[in-house]
Design a protein around this motif. Structure first.
Motif, mmCIF file in Angstrom:
data_model
loop_
_atom_site.group_PDB
_atom_site.id
_atom_site.type_symbol
_atom_site.label_atom_id
_atom_site.label_comp_id
_atom_site.label_asym_id
_atom_site.label_seq_id
_atom_site.Cartn_x
_atom_site.Cartn_y
_atom_site.Cartn_z
ATOM 1 N N TYR A 94 59.879 17.181 60.301
ATOM 2 C CA TYR A 94 59.114 18.363 60.548
ATOM 3 C C TYR A 94 60.036 19.425 61.539
ATOM 4 O O TYR A 94 60.875 18.971 62.281
ATOM 5 C CB TYR A 94 57.674 18.119 61.114
ATOM 6 C CG TYR A 94 56.677 17.802 60.074
ATOM 7 C CD1 TYR A 94 55.863 18.559 59.407
ATOM 8 C CD2 TYR A 94 56.759 16.318 59.678
ATOM 9 C CE1 TYR A 94 55.159 18.424 58.426
ATOM 10 C CE2 TYR A 94 55.904 15.990 58.533
ATOM 11 C CZ TYR A 94 55.030 17.122 58.080
ATOM 12 O OH TYR A 94 54.162 16.752 56.982
ATOM 13 N N ILE A 95 59.747 20.771 61.283
ATOM 14 C CA ILE A 95 60.590 21.731 61.961
ATOM 15 C C ILE A 95 59.616 22.268 62.682
ATOM 16 O O ILE A 95 58.684 22.835 62.093
ATOM 17 C CB ILE A 95 61.272 22.439 60.925
ATOM 18 C CG1 ILE A 95 62.429 21.750 60.298
ATOM 19 C CG2 ILE A 95 62.149 23.502 62.078
ATOM 20 C CD1 ILE A 95 63.018 22.417 58.981
ATOM 21 N N MET A 96 59.817 22.677 64.043
ATOM 22 C CA MET A 96 59.128 23.468 65.052
ATOM 23 C C MET A 96 59.166 24.995 64.657
ATOM 24 O O MET A 96 60.342 25.307 64.894
ATOM 25 C CB MET A 96 59.264 23.101 66.589
ATOM 26 C CG MET A 96 58.250 23.847 67.486
ATOM 27 S SD MET A 96 56.514 23.246 67.344
ATOM 28 C CE MET A 96 56.799 21.656 68.011
ATOM 29 N N HIS A 97 58.190 25.537 64.219
ATOM 30 C CA HIS A 97 58.261 27.036 64.065
ATOM 31 C C HIS A 97 58.157 28.023 64.980
ATOM 32 O O HIS A 97 58.730 28.754 65.648
ATOM 33 C CB HIS A 97 57.222 27.539 62.856
ATOM 34 C CG HIS A 97 57.388 28.955 62.396
ATOM 35 N ND1 HIS A 97 58.554 29.364 61.781
ATOM 36 C CD2 HIS A 97 56.593 30.110 62.115
ATOM 37 C CE1 HIS A 97 58.469 30.527 61.713
ATOM 38 N NE2 HIS A 97 57.199 31.003 61.898
ATOM 39 N N VAL A 98 56.925 27.501 66.154
ATOM 40 C CA VAL A 98 56.630 28.392 67.256
ATOM 41 C C VAL A 98 55.815 27.439 67.931
ATOM 42 O O VAL A 98 55.038 26.448 67.548
ATOM 43 C CB VAL A 98 55.663 29.583 66.910
ATOM 44 C CG1 VAL A 98 56.323 30.701 66.078
ATOM 45 C CG2 VAL A 98 54.517 29.231 66.079
ATOM 46 N N GLN A 99 55.655 27.713 69.306
ATOM 47 C CA GLN A 99 55.019 26.722 70.188
ATOM 48 C C GLN A 99 54.036 27.850 71.138
ATOM 49 O O GLN A 99 54.379 28.689 71.164
ATOM 50 C CB GLN A 99 55.905 25.942 71.288
ATOM 51 C CG GLN A 99 56.641 24.858 70.491
ATOM 52 C CD GLN A 99 57.609 24.107 71.233
ATOM 53 O OE1 GLN A 99 58.703 24.573 71.731
ATOM 54 N NE2 GLN A 99 57.093 23.048 71.469
#
Length: 475
Positions: free
Chosen positions: A374-379
Motif C-alpha cells: 500500500y502506498i500513502m497518497h495523502v495524510q
C-alpha cells in the motif's frame, strides 16, 4: 458497539435448510434481521438474550476476539460463475472445507487465484490453488508477523487440515520465519508435499459486478446486496423455501456482506423475479455501492460511505474495477481493497476547541490489493477533501489501467528467448528446478541436479533419480 455474536459458516457455504434454521433461531432471540461479515460469517447485529442459547443446540454462538475462534473464508462463491482454475470445482471446494472439523484459532483462506471476488491474503493461513491438481500454495502470516511469507512446498488437498492444525500447535514456539515453520511442521506431521516448481501467478481482473440475475450455462445465479446489511428474516426464510423448491443445495456468502444463490433453473427465472418484486427487493445497485468494505455495525463509517458515494454519483465518476475500504487507527485487519480511507486518532482536547476528524488515503500498488503493498497518497486531510482526492485516485487508476499489464506483456515477450534447463520425472512429470531446489528433501535452492545423491527420489511419486530427464523450458 460491543463485539456482536457471530456464527461460523465454514467457507461461507451453507444449505437453505441451515440458513432457515438460523433465521428461526434469530427470531427466537428477538431479532428481525441478520447481517453478513467480511469473513463470510453471519452476524447477529443487536444484543441477544444469552439465556436462550440452549434452545438452539445446532448453533455455536461465538465472539471471535473473546473466544479466539475464526471462520474459514473460501472462493467457493465464485466457482462456476467467475474465472477459475480448471480442477477447482464446487465439489472440490466442499470436500476440502469439510476436512476442517476443529475450532480454528487462526484465520484461514482457501482461494482460487483466478477470481477477484474473494481476497487471497487476508488470512493467517492462505491456501491458494496451483496449476497442479489438488496442490496448493501456502502463504503464512502469523499474528505477530508483519509480512506474508510463502511456505516452501505445495500442499496436498487432503493434508490442509493437518498442516493448519500443526501450525496452530507450534504458535507457542513463536516461529519468526517460514523456514522455522516448515521445519516444525515437517517434524510434527507426515504429508504429501510437492516441490514448488514456479512462483504463484495472480492474474489481474477488475472487481466483478456480483448483483442481480445472471446467466451461466443453462442456469442462472442471483446476487443480493442490501446497503444497510440488515437482511430481513421473513424474506430469507421465504427465499430458503424457494431454494428447496428449486432443489438448490447451497447458498454462498461473499466477503462484501452480500450473498449469491447459484443454480436457479431457467424455468424458475420468472418465479424468482416475481418473488423479489413481491418483497420490494432492488437488485440493480450501482457499482459505486457494491465495492465497499466497512467495519461491522459502524454507523459513522456507513455515513461516510454514503457521503462519498453521493459525491461520486453527482459527479458521474466511474469506479468500475476499484474497491474501497474504511478503516481506523484501531483496526488490526489486513487491508484488501484497492483504496483505503483510514481515520486518524484525534489528539487530546485542550479547552473548548472542536477538533475535526482527519483521514489518510492509501492505495494498493497497481490498485491491486493482492500485491499486499500500500502506498500513502495523502495524510491528515479533512472529510470535505476526500471526494475530490478519491476522484483523483480513480482517474489515476484508469490512466494507468492496462499499462502495468502491457509492461508485463512486453517483459514476457522479452523473456521468450530465455531458455531454462530443468529436470522432469518421466513417470509423473514433476519438475526439479535447480533455482528452487527441493525443500521437501532438504535440498537448498541453487543445487545442481548433478550434485544430488544417487538416492534422490521424485518428491511426488518416489521414482529414482535416473527417471529424470533434462528438459529445456522457454520462459
Amino acid at each position: 458497539m460491543k463485539e456482536p455474536y457471530r456464527l461460523r459458516i465454514n467457507g461461507g457455504v451453507l444449505s437453505p435448510g441451515e440458513l432457515k434454521y438460523i433465521c428461526e433461531a434469530a427470531e427466537g432471540l428477538g431479532l428481525d434481521a441478520i447481517s453478513f461479515g467480511s469473513r463470510q460469517d453471519i452476524i447477529f447485529p443487536e444484543k441477544i438474550d444469552k439465556s436462550k442459547f440452549d434452545e438452539f443446540s445446532k448453533i455455536q454462538f461465538i465472539k471471535p476476539k473473546r473466544d479466539g475462534i475464526e471462520n474459514i473464508v473460501s472462493s467457493y462463491v465464485s466457482a462456476d460463475i467467475l474465472p477459475s482454475t480448471s480442477w477447482l470445482t464446487s465439489d472440490r471446494y466442499l470436500y476440502v472445507i469439510e476436512q476442517f472439523k476443529h475450532k480454528l484459532k487462526l484465520r484461514l483462506n482457501i482461494t482460487d487465484p483466478k477470481q477477484r471476488l474473494v481476497p487471497l491474503f487476508t488470512g493467517n493461513i492462505n491456501f491458494i490453488a496451483s496449476e497442479h491438481e489438488d496442490y496448493w500454495y501456502l502463504y503464512v502470516r502469523l499474528p505477530e508477523w508483519k509480512k506474508t511469507q510463502m511456505y516452501p512446498a505445495l500442499i496436498y488437498s487432503w493434508d490442509m487440515d493437518k498442516i493448519e492444525l500443526a501450525i496452530e500447535n507450534i504458535l507457542q514456539e513463536e516461529p519468526e520465519t517460514i523456514e522455522t515453520v516448515f521445519e516444525l511442521v515437517s517434524d510434527a506431521v507426515d504429508t504429501n508435499n510437492r516441490t514448488v516448481d514456479k512462483p504463484l501467478e495472480v492474474p489481474f481482473y477488475p472487481f466483478p459486478y456480483y448483483e442481480g440475475m445472471n446467466r451461466f450455462g443453462d442456469k442462472y445465479w442471483l446476487g443480493l446486496y442490501w446497503r444497510n446489511n440488515r437482511y430481513d428474516l421473513s424474506f430469507l426464510k421465504a427465499m430458503c423455501d424457494l431454494c428447496a423448491e428449486n432443489k438448490i443445495g447451497k447458498i454462498s456468502i461473499t466477503p462484501w456482506k452480500s450473498f449469491i444463490v447459484k443454480g436457479i433453473p431457467i424455468s424458475f427465472k420468472l418465479q424468482w423475479e416475481k418473488f423479489l418484486g413481491s418483497f420490494g427487493i432492488n437488485v440493480r445497485h450501482s457499482m459505486l455501492e457494491l465495492n465497499w468494505h466497512l467495519p461491522v455495525n459502524d454507523k459513522e463509517a456507513l455515513n461516510l460511505k454514503k457521503y462519498l458515494v453521493t459525491n461520486f454519483d453527482q459527479n458521474d465518476i466511474s469506479t468500475y474495477g476499484l474497491t474501497f475500504g474504511i478503516a481506523n487507527y484501531e483496526s488490526k485487519s489486513y487491508y484488501f481493497t484497492s483504496v483505503v480511507i483510514e481515520k486518524n486518532k484525534q489528539p487530546e482536547l485542550l479547552g473548548d476547541f472542536v477538533i475535526r476528524d482527519t483521514y489518510n488515503l492509501l492505495y494498493a500498488k497497481d490498485f491491486d490489493p493482492n500485491t499486499r503493498e500500500y502506498i500513502m497518497h495523502v495524510q491528515d486531510v479533512d472529510k470535505v477533501e476526500l471526494p475530490g482526492l478519491l476522484m483523483e485516485l480513480s482517474k489515476l487508476y484508469f490512466e494507468q489501467l492496462g499499462t502495468e499489464r502491457e509492461e508485463v506483456r512486453l517483459s514476457e515477450i522479452k523473456k521468450e528467448s530465455i531458455e531454462e534447463e530443468v529436470y522432469q520425472c518421466t513417470d509423473c512429470l514433476t519438475v526439479y528446478n535447480e533455482k528452487y531446489g527441493d525443500i521437501t528433501q532438504n535440498i537448498a535452492p541453487n543445487s545442481s541436479f548433478e550434485s544430488l545423491l544417487e538416492t534422490y527420489e521424485c518428491s511426488l511419486c518416489e521414482a529414482p533419480k535416473s527417471s529424470f530427464k533434462k528438459k529445456v523450458l522457454v520462459k
